[in-house]
Scaffold this motif. Sequence first.
Motif, PDB file in Angstrom:
ATOM      1  N   PRO A  53       4.698   6.862  -4.461  1.00 13.80           N
ATOM      2  CA  PRO A  53       4.682   8.408  -5.114  1.00 13.80           C
ATOM      3  C   PRO A  53       6.378   8.900  -4.343  1.00 13.80           C
ATOM      4  CG  PRO A  53       2.972   7.966  -4.008  1.00 13.80           C
ATOM      5  CD  PRO A  53       3.555   6.537  -3.970  1.00 13.80           C
ATOM      6  N   PHE A  54       6.562   9.273  -4.358  1.00 14.34           N
ATOM      7  CA  PHE A  54       7.939   9.959  -3.006  1.00 14.34           C
ATOM      8  C   PHE A  54       9.346   9.700  -3.981  1.00 14.34           C
ATOM      9  CE2 PHE A  54      12.086  10.118  -0.609  1.00 14.34           C
ATOM     10  CZ  PHE A  54      12.028  11.512   0.309  1.00 14.34           C
ATOM     11  N   THR A  69       7.679  10.466  -8.140  1.00 17.08           N
ATOM     12  CA  THR A  69       8.492  11.916  -8.052  1.00 17.08           C
ATOM     13  C   THR A  69       9.307  12.377  -8.155  1.00 17.08           C
ATOM     14  OG1 THR A  69       6.156  12.342  -6.776  1.00 17.08           O
ATOM     15  CG2 THR A  69       7.029  14.220  -7.157  1.00 17.08           C
ATOM     16  N   SER A  70      10.952  11.806  -6.753  1.00 17.69           N
ATOM     17  CA  SER A  70      11.994  13.207  -7.112  1.00 17.69           C
ATOM     18  C   SER A  70      13.052  12.245  -8.236  1.00 17.69           C
ATOM     19  CB  SER A  70      12.426  11.986  -5.460  1.00 17.69           C
ATOM     20  OG  SER A  70      12.601  10.715  -5.203  1.00 17.69           O
ATOM     21  N   ASN A  71      12.189  10.793  -8.483  1.00 18.62           N
ATOM     22  CA  ASN A  71      13.105  10.513  -9.914  1.00 18.62           C
ATOM     23  C   ASN A  71      12.373  11.372 -10.621  1.00 18.62           C
ATOM     24  OD1 ASN A  71      15.135   8.850  -8.876  1.00 18.62           O
ATOM     25  ND2 ASN A  71      13.751   7.542  -8.754  1.00 18.62           N
ATOM     26  N   ASP A  72      11.208  11.427 -11.094  1.00 18.66           N
ATOM     27  CA  ASP A  72      10.923  12.656 -11.796  1.00 18.66           C
ATOM     28  C   ASP A  72      11.693  14.304 -12.227  1.00 18.66           C
ATOM     29  OD1 ASP A  72       8.994  10.772 -13.084  1.00 18.66           O
ATOM     30  OD2 ASP A  72       7.252  12.367 -12.827  1.00 18.66           O
ATOM     31  N   ILE A  73      12.169  14.172 -11.065  1.00 19.60           N
ATOM     32  CA  ILE A  73      12.332  15.815 -11.037  1.00 19.60           C
ATOM     33  C   ILE A  73      14.013  15.630 -11.237  1.00 19.60           C
ATOM     34  CG2 ILE A  73      12.576  17.878  -9.799  1.00 19.60           C
ATOM     35  CD1 ILE A  73      10.751  17.075  -7.548  1.00 19.60           C
ATOM     36  N   LEU A  74      14.637  14.337 -10.452  1.00 19.36           N
ATOM     37  CA  LEU A  74      15.793  13.636 -10.783  1.00 19.36           C
ATOM     38  C   LEU A  74      16.446  14.256 -12.575  1.00 19.36           C
ATOM     39  CD1 LEU A  74      17.954  14.861  -8.435  1.00 19.36           C
ATOM     40  CD2 LEU A  74      18.228  12.137  -8.433  1.00 19.36           C
ATOM     41  N   GLY A  75      15.538  12.947 -12.788  1.00 21.44           N
ATOM     42  CA  GLY A  75      14.869  12.736 -14.208  1.00 21.44           C
ATOM     43  C   GLY A  75      16.227  13.704 -15.034  1.00 21.44           C
ATOM     44  N   GLN A 117       1.326  -1.237   0.069  1.00 20.88           N
ATOM     45  CA  GLN A 117       0.115  -0.103  -0.320  1.00 20.88           C
ATOM     46  C   GLN A 117       0.638   1.596  -0.236  1.00 20.88           C
ATOM     47  OE1 GLN A 117      -3.114  -0.342   3.245  1.00 20.88           O
ATOM     48  NE2 GLN A 117      -4.241  -1.826   1.679  1.00 20.88           N
ATOM     49  N   LEU A 118       1.855   1.400   0.979  1.00 15.60           N
ATOM     50  CA  LEU A 118       2.736   2.654   0.851  1.00 15.60           C
ATOM     51  C   LEU A 118       3.464   2.358  -0.511  1.00 15.60           C
ATOM     52  CD1 LEU A 118       4.185   2.185   4.699  1.00 15.60           C
ATOM     53  CD2 LEU A 118       3.026   4.115   3.304  1.00 15.60           C
ATOM     54  N   ALA A 119       4.077   1.190  -1.131  1.00 17.25           N
ATOM     55  CA  ALA A 119       4.324   1.404  -2.242  1.00 17.25           C
ATOM     56  C   ALA A 119       3.635   2.061  -3.384  1.00 17.25           C
ATOM     57  CB  ALA A 119       4.758   0.160  -2.835  1.00 17.25           C
ATOM     58  N   ALA A 120       2.339   2.222  -3.929  1.00 14.64           N
ATOM     59  CA  ALA A 120       1.051   2.693  -4.302  1.00 14.64           C
ATOM     60  C   ALA A 120       0.239   3.806  -4.277  1.00 14.64           C
ATOM     61  CB  ALA A 120      -0.230   1.886  -4.802  1.00 14.64           C
ATOM     62  N   GLY A 121       1.519   4.463  -2.622  1.00 13.62           N
ATOM     63  CA  GLY A 121       0.711   5.778  -2.172  1.00 13.62           C
ATOM     64  C   GLY A 121      -0.246   5.865  -1.695  1.00 13.62           C
ATOM     65  N   ILE A 122      -0.653   4.342  -0.563  1.00 11.27           N
ATOM     66  CA  ILE A 122      -1.759   4.687  -0.014  1.00 11.27           C
ATOM     67  C   ILE A 122      -0.746   4.926   1.794  1.00 11.27           C
ATOM     68  CG2 ILE A 122      -4.009   3.586   0.396  1.00 11.27           C
ATOM     69  CD1 ILE A 122      -3.153   2.158  -1.852  1.00 11.27           C
ATOM     70  N   SER A 123      -1.697   5.061   2.296  1.00 16.94           N
ATOM     71  CA  SER A 123      -1.224   6.128   3.645  1.00 16.94           C
ATOM     72  C   SER A 123      -1.534   5.018   4.749  1.00 16.94           C
ATOM     73  CB  SER A 123      -0.554   7.115   3.802  1.00 16.94           C
ATOM     74  OG  SER A 123      -1.700   7.786   4.015  1.00 16.94           O
ATOM     75  N   GLN A 124      -2.858   4.482   4.783  1.00 16.70           N
ATOM     76  CA  GLN A 124      -3.537   3.984   5.518  1.00 16.70           C
ATOM     77  C   GLN A 124      -3.790   2.952   5.598  1.00 16.70           C
ATOM     78  OE1 GLN A 124      -6.630   6.741   7.406  1.00 16.70           O
ATOM     79  NE2 GLN A 124      -5.580   8.241   7.824  1.00 16.70           N
ATOM     80  N   ASP A 125      -4.518   1.660   6.145  1.00 20.19           N
ATOM     81  CA  ASP A 125      -4.923   0.411   6.054  1.00 20.19           C
ATOM     82  C   ASP A 125      -6.559   0.918   5.537  1.00 20.19           C
ATOM     83  OD1 ASP A 125      -4.319  -2.344   5.247  1.00 20.19           O
ATOM     84  OD2 ASP A 125      -5.624  -2.582   7.213  1.00 20.19           O
TER      85      ASP A 125
END
Lengths: 450, 450
Positions: free
Chosen positions: B426-427, B430-436, B263-271
């Motif tokens: 998402p983290f 997103t950071s790889n998007d910007i860096l890329g 879930q965290l990998a998919a950008g979902i922060s709660q169960d």
Amino acid sequence: MEFKISKDLIQQLEQLIQSKNDQQLEVLLNDLHHADIAEILDELDFDEATYIFKVLDSEKTAEILLELEDDLRENILQRLSAKEIAEELDELDTDDAADIIAELPQSKMEEVISELEDVEHAKDIVDLLRYDEDTAGGLMGKELVKVNENWNVLTCVKEMRQQAEHVTRVHSIYVVDDEDRLKGRLSLKDLLTTSTKTPISDVYIKKVDYVKVDTPDVEVARIMQKYDLEAIPVVDEMGRLVGRITIDDIVDVIKEEADKDYQLAAGISQDVEADDSILELTRARLPWLVLALLGGFVSVKVLGLFEPAMEGHKALFFFTPLIAAMGGNVGVQSSAIIVQGLANNAITGSIIQRLLKELSLSLLNGLILSAILFAGSYFLLGYEIHIGITVTIALLSVIIIASLNGTFIPIILNKYGIDPALATGPFITTSNDILGILIYFSIARLILGF
Amino acid sequence: MEFKISKDLIQQLEQLIQSKNDQQLEVLLNDLHHADIAEILDELDFDEATYIFKVLDSEKTAEILLELEDDLRENILQRLSAKEIAEELDELDTDDAADIIAELPQSKMEEVISELEDVEHAKDIVDLLRYDEDTAGGLMGKELVKVNENWNVLTCVKEMRQQAEHVTRVHSIYVVDDEDRLKGRLSLKDLLTTSTKTPISDVYIKKVDYVKVDTPDVEVARIMQKYDLEAIPVVDEMGRLVGRITIDDIVDVIKEEADKDYQLAAGISQDVEADDSILELTRARLPWLVLALLGGFVSVKVLGLFEPAMEGHKALFFFTPLIAAMGGNVGVQSSAIIVQGLANNAITGSIIQRLLKELSLSLLNGLILSAILFAGSYFLLGYEIHIGITVTIALLSVIIIASLNGTFIPIILNKYGIDPALATGPFITTSNDILGILIYFSIARLILGF
């Protein structure tokens, strides 16, 4: 209670191996749990691991063998003779022995089987080899305690004592008829609390959960989890009791299944671990990346179609990665929730209900995010209001489409018997990227007219 | 063996509820397993579910309560009096009872406790309430069978029969000293196969795995999985036996932990589950999307910096989503492998080794993908060779950087005690998007000079 491998221990072991001090090695290792020794062997180099393996007796090494990483086990098995392997297998439960034997090449397999000492054990193992490893038959072991419904408790206890010798953990006592057909079960607790004179037919519980040999492993896991079972009997096509599955085998299935969904979502197509070889990792990762790259070609092509927008609306191109990424993120979220729901059998209600819900959800999220984007593009980034309106409407549309995609592609795949987890990860991100860009520039063309 | 809720059954139940035919309802439901009834109640509307709940007796409803979805349970508990809830809890194991009681508001909790009939049971439940739910103390139950090391087998069996009355499943018999300190265990199998005259001190196994009350639940899960345990005793700070954890509780921990990483990998922060409310789903999803959107602003800004490239090198902007997406995909793959490895305690070896491996891996993947991109941009998309060379070098660099990021950010977070799974999804995208994008255009500027 916590075992941690220390550098000191590893050094000590390496010295003992170099000086061939087998006695000291045995003393040192005999105190350790086989799972801990397996962890140590994984740390040592291959020759050292084999050396230790040969020093210990087969009662211990058999259990260690089960816990080793696949590569190391394969390597060690290659160095053992058929007779040595057979000695290991004689110590193991039938299901574990069958798993190991199934990894051997065909010719060695037969040799090993012919070397097995206990003929009953050998028969059971050969029996198990014919089941598909993803079914109840592939998971089950032959070790179980069963009694005949026509016995009295006394015969029963006597028989059980004998049977229990071969069974590591007694979970349930199964009751069968003369044809070996499963009739019910007897709990150990009942046995502890019932007088020995009672006839079996009076005490046994007629209701018993079971699975068939061809029930898929994930289904077995679902049933055992739902009904909180620690063991479940397995019957063949005639209803005859042929084995039992214990919860520890199911824990692995549950873990693997959950891990697999995550791996697919991350674009990893095989079960790999960080410590696997570069080639294995590449095989698992590269196909998805190639797919994403080909999708990337399409996005390049689509963007090229909108080249005229560069005259006068350059800013549109600056927002492309933002719109595409948001589509990807929303799609991944939606698909993750659906894939986990399908895996847990928790998707209820009609398609229309789900559609309405996903629509409202994406509308709510989309409106909030679009508002932030509008404010951000105008105040923070200083773009003119036309651009702001364009990207805002585009974002809202992309979020709605991406979330519907993420929800319904897995549901449709699942309906047609395809693993819905395949639709997550790079596949959903890439298709949402392309779709997002297309929607974005189409809307831009409508509003800005280029 | 498979239970499926049919529409017929639901309709039948609804009719019986409308006609208040309690007797028929009971007959119909008494044949079903409590987990199946819970599934049915989740399908019915709330009033119907409550009605059925009140018709059945507390022995059955107590178990059903445990299996219900959280929302429905909360709703039903609100409609029950303190006395009614206490009746349910009297039927449950202490750990399950404590879990339910912990969900109640403080005032009702005390009322319910005062209504519990069995004082010993009440004491045990209150005891359990003070442990953190993510620790061994929060998982354990008080139901266990223990014997004193100074007893003989005869006293022992007599005592055990009495204790076993309160214990649903007897896994192990624990041996304690006069101070209640855990000394070892006695297996049921030994009991079955040993003569009743043997003194306890002669037969018990001195080696016993245990955890402390404050051991984290994931650690308990790791230990039980590694050593293949079906139950583990829990001791307090003085080494006194205070409870036991069974594998079925651990199955939930393992499943939740694996699901949470996904879930965290998919950008979902709660169960959350697909059937949760729109508000709950938004709360779990929106924060990550806002984060990604803010990251998107940065990417807009960065692209804006390279506006001069539009004169003469328009094509560069067509490739931006491709480069950014590939960086995101590679990063997610790398981080997923590391996060699962950390969760399974399977990350071994030094940082340098890992760095070299990840470098070689990304170099291998990167070279293959860059070659495809080069060929594709030239032959398929028809761009000039300068553009081809630029995007190819950019892709290779982005893949290497993204894969190092994906590998080491989780490792570093983990080192500082932060959940490494937070760095996925998402983290990392997103950071790889910007860096890329930054790397891509910097390389383009070097090669093309704008």
